[in-house]
Write a protein that holds these residues in place. Structure first.
Motif, PDB file in Angstrom:
ATOM      1  N   ILE A  68       0.836  -1.206   0.000  1.00  0.00           N
ATOM      2  CA  ILE A  68       0.000   0.000   0.000  1.00  0.00           C
ATOM      3  C   ILE A  68       0.870   1.254   0.000  1.00  0.00           C
ATOM      4  CG2 ILE A  68      -1.645   1.337   1.364  1.00  0.00           C
ATOM      5  CD1 ILE A  68      -2.864  -1.019  -0.111  1.00  0.00           C
ATOM      6  N   LEU A  71       2.551   1.578  -3.426  1.00  0.00           N
ATOM      7  CA  LEU A  71       1.619   2.020  -4.463  1.00  0.00           C
ATOM      8  C   LEU A  71       1.303   3.508  -4.312  1.00  0.00           C
ATOM      9  CD1 LEU A  71      -0.830  -1.028  -4.550  1.00  0.00           C
ATOM     10  CD2 LEU A  71       0.499  -0.181  -6.495  1.00  0.00           C
ATOM     11  N   ALA A  72       1.049   3.934  -3.081  1.00  0.00           N
ATOM     12  CA  ALA A  72       0.742   5.352  -2.854  1.00  0.00           C
ATOM     13  C   ALA A  72       1.908   6.237  -3.292  1.00  0.00           C
ATOM     14  CB  ALA A  72       0.418   5.583  -1.383  1.00  0.00           C
ATOM     15  N   VAL A  75       2.144   6.316  -7.205  1.00  0.00           N
ATOM     16  CA  VAL A  75       1.110   7.146  -7.825  1.00  0.00           C
ATOM     17  C   VAL A  75       1.430   8.629  -7.632  1.00  0.00           C
ATOM     18  CG1 VAL A  75      -1.333   7.812  -7.726  1.00  0.00           C
ATOM     19  CG2 VAL A  75      -0.692   5.399  -7.639  1.00  0.00           C
ATOM     20  N   ALA A 112      -4.479   0.010  -6.110  1.00  0.00           N
ATOM     21  CA  ALA A 112      -4.472   1.471  -6.161  1.00  0.00           C
ATOM     22  C   ALA A 112      -5.357   1.877  -7.331  1.00  0.00           C
ATOM     23  CB  ALA A 112      -3.051   2.007  -6.358  1.00  0.00           C
ATOM     24  N   HIS A 113      -6.278   2.819  -7.097  1.00  0.00           N
ATOM     25  CA  HIS A 113      -7.258   3.140  -8.146  1.00  0.00           C
ATOM     26  C   HIS A 113      -7.604   4.617  -8.113  1.00  0.00           C
ATOM     27  CE1 HIS A 113     -10.707   2.910 -10.784  1.00  0.00           C
ATOM     28  NE2 HIS A 113     -11.457   3.456  -9.835  1.00  0.00           N
ATOM     29  N   ASP A 171      -5.255  11.830  -4.948  1.00  0.00           N
ATOM     30  CA  ASP A 171      -4.979  10.684  -4.085  1.00  0.00           C
ATOM     31  C   ASP A 171      -5.804   9.475  -4.524  1.00  0.00           C
ATOM     32  OD1 ASP A 171      -3.211  12.105  -2.431  1.00  0.00           O
ATOM     33  OD2 ASP A 171      -4.894  12.948  -1.305  1.00  0.00           O
ATOM     34  N   PRO A 172      -5.188   8.298  -4.646  1.00  0.00           N
ATOM     35  CA  PRO A 172      -5.915   7.106  -5.106  1.00  0.00           C
ATOM     36  C   PRO A 172      -6.599   6.372  -3.960  1.00  0.00           C
ATOM     37  CG  PRO A 172      -3.599   6.570  -4.823  1.00  0.00           C
ATOM     38  CD  PRO A 172      -3.743   8.036  -4.486  1.00  0.00           C
ATOM     39  N   LEU A 174      -6.841   3.011  -1.938  1.00  0.00           N
ATOM     40  CA  LEU A 174      -5.833   1.991  -1.642  1.00  0.00           C
ATOM     41  C   LEU A 174      -6.476   0.888  -0.810  1.00  0.00           C
ATOM     42  CD1 LEU A 174      -2.973   4.463  -0.670  1.00  0.00           C
ATOM     43  CD2 LEU A 174      -3.048   3.080  -2.754  1.00  0.00           C
TER      44      LEU A 174
END
Length: 458
Positions: A68, A71-72, A75, A112-113, A171-172, A174
């Motif tokens: 997490i 990924l953050a 991104v 992550a989206h 911000d995605p 998560l």
């Protein structure tokens, strides 16, 4: 036993688009898809840049909750890269990209989206959407104002509320997800689910290999009339040894920014009314579609072509007809601090005014989220006057919901019944004035759009 992935990625420019703004990557530890937007403002550059930054996560050694954090960070670095690209070339202002990524450590998935691309998982024959669309229409579904079936055909289903655009508030979502052998994963751009229902997607996902499934899904999207780029990444979770060679497709591969994308298989699609002798091969049809696309609505290149036609018509003496055509066009933009409907086209020809304000709205631009404000500054094209008014209604709804979320209503205080003194028998009573004691009101909050969707109001 540690699990592994068997994957395939495929991207198709589609029936209409000249360029592919989708980018995707598949590797042993990462599945990634980005759908660029911005048209002339370099949507393909945005998606390719996002993929090139985030794909660096495709390496072993990152697991559990660390996925997490990784990924953050990736991104956010991709978002910073988009900001740098805009600074290098101001013409790219307004470009952006969705991001949907699944990181794999052999035991779990990290999601992550951001945007309206989608992630699905098929398990035991059932298809489940892992991601949540960041669109205005999805917010209507969440509030129960429309059904999922109505959302599928809603005219403004592609109004995105959150996107990777180089600004600091991108911000995605998560999340850590479980995974097990036999699961089949799918990442896709909106060119698939906007035209193909979940039931049909599930049917395609139920059989075949990842290679055959990506071909079948894109074929179904094209046959359903998709006028967008279509990109799919499919991966099977297996107990055996998985693949190790990464795959890079779409704009990231076409722009030559590195990668080891493999040749994409030919998608055999036959248009209605064709077939048999003299009908031509499917491969020839696809080449024709790629290099001679049909003119879609609302695309910037089509409006520029219309402008060229207007200029030529004016030079050739057919100015009245050409000008009349422009006055049948409408778009929604800004008039100072307010939203307005314009008649005509937003192009400048010396000595000729091709647009004017048709209706000035009471809705103020500052009442809308920043992403909507940016869209208005670049003008939102409409099919006709009715469509333009519908766009204004959608914007008004967004503003009202944001206002509800920002300022909860003030409840009315509940008065306390007056207090009277007891009466002693045998004595005359004297009226006693009493003052109601107000109670402290308990604030209530009216539900509205999620707070993050109204961040542009600050």
């Amino acid at each position: 036993m540690t699990l592994s992935l068997d994957y395939a990625a495929l991207s198709d420019v589609g029936r209409v688009r000249r360029n592919n703004e989708d980018s995707a990557y598949a590797g042993p530890n990462l599945l990634l898809l980005a759908d660029g937007m911005g048209g002339a403002a370099a949507g393909e550059v945005a998606s390719a840049a996002a993929v090139q930054v985030i794909r660096r996560l495709d390496k072993p050694g990152i697991s559990g909750e660390d996925m997490i954090e990784a990924l953050a960070g990736a991104v956010h670095r991709a978002n910073e890269r988009l900001s740098e690209l805009v600074e290098e070339d101001p013409e790219r202002e307004g470009m952006g990209s969705t991001v949907t990524a699944l990181m794999f450590d052999g035991e779990q998935l990290g999601l992550a989206h951001l945007g309206d691309s989608r992630a699905y998982r098929m398990r035991d024959g059932l298809l489940y959407q892992l991601s949540h669309d960041h669109t205005f229409v999805q917010s209507l579904v969440d509030e129960g104002r429309i059904s999922r079936e109505e959302a599928f055909t809603h005219p403004h289903r592609n109004l995105i509320l959150r996107v990777l655009d180089g600004r600091p508030d991108s911000d995605p979502d998560l999340e850590i997800l479980d995974v097990r052998a036999g699961d089949r994963l799918l990442l896709c751009s909106d060119g698939l689910p906007d035209y193909v229902t979940d039931d049909i997607i599930a049917t395609s996902m139920a059989e075949g290999t990842p290679d055959s499934v990506v071909v079948d899904l894109i074929t179904r999207a094209l046959e359903a009339g998709s006028n967008d780029n279509v990109t799919c990444v499919v991966a099977d979770v297996t107990e055996g040894g998985g693949q190790t060679a990464p795959q890079l497709v779409g704009a990231a591969a076409e722009l030559g920014q590195g990668g080891t994308g493999r040749p994409e298989p030919t998608i055999e699609v036959r248009r209605s009314g064709e077939g048999g002798a003299g009908g031509g091969t499917a491969e020839e049809d696809l080449e024709h579609l790629r290099y001679a696309p049909q003119a879609p609505k609302r695309f910037r290149w089509a409006r520029r072509l219309a402008l060229v036609i207007v200029v030529l018509a004016l030079i050739g003496g057919a100015g009245r007809f050409a000008y009349g055509w422009t006055q049948q066009q409408y778009y929604v933009g800004t008039d100072g601090d307010n939203v307005a409907i314009f008649q005509g086209i937003d192009e400048d020809i010396p000595g000729i005014n091709l647009s004017h304000i048709y209706e000035r709205q009471s809705l103020q631009v500052e009442q809308l989220p920043r992403f909507r404000q940016d869209a208005l500054e670049q003008n939102i094209q409409a099919d006709d006057l009715t469509d333009a008014r519908n766009i204004v209604k959608e914007l008004q709804t967004i503003a009202e919901e944001c206002a509800k979320a920002a300022v909860p209503p003030t409840p009315k205080p509940t008065p306390t019944p007056p207090v009277t003194k007891p009466v002693t028998p045998g004595k005359p009573t004297t009226p006693v004035k009493t003052t109601p004691v107000p109670t402290t009101p308990t604030p209530t909050i009216t539900p509205g759009l999620p707070t993050e969707d109204c961040g542009g109001l600050k």
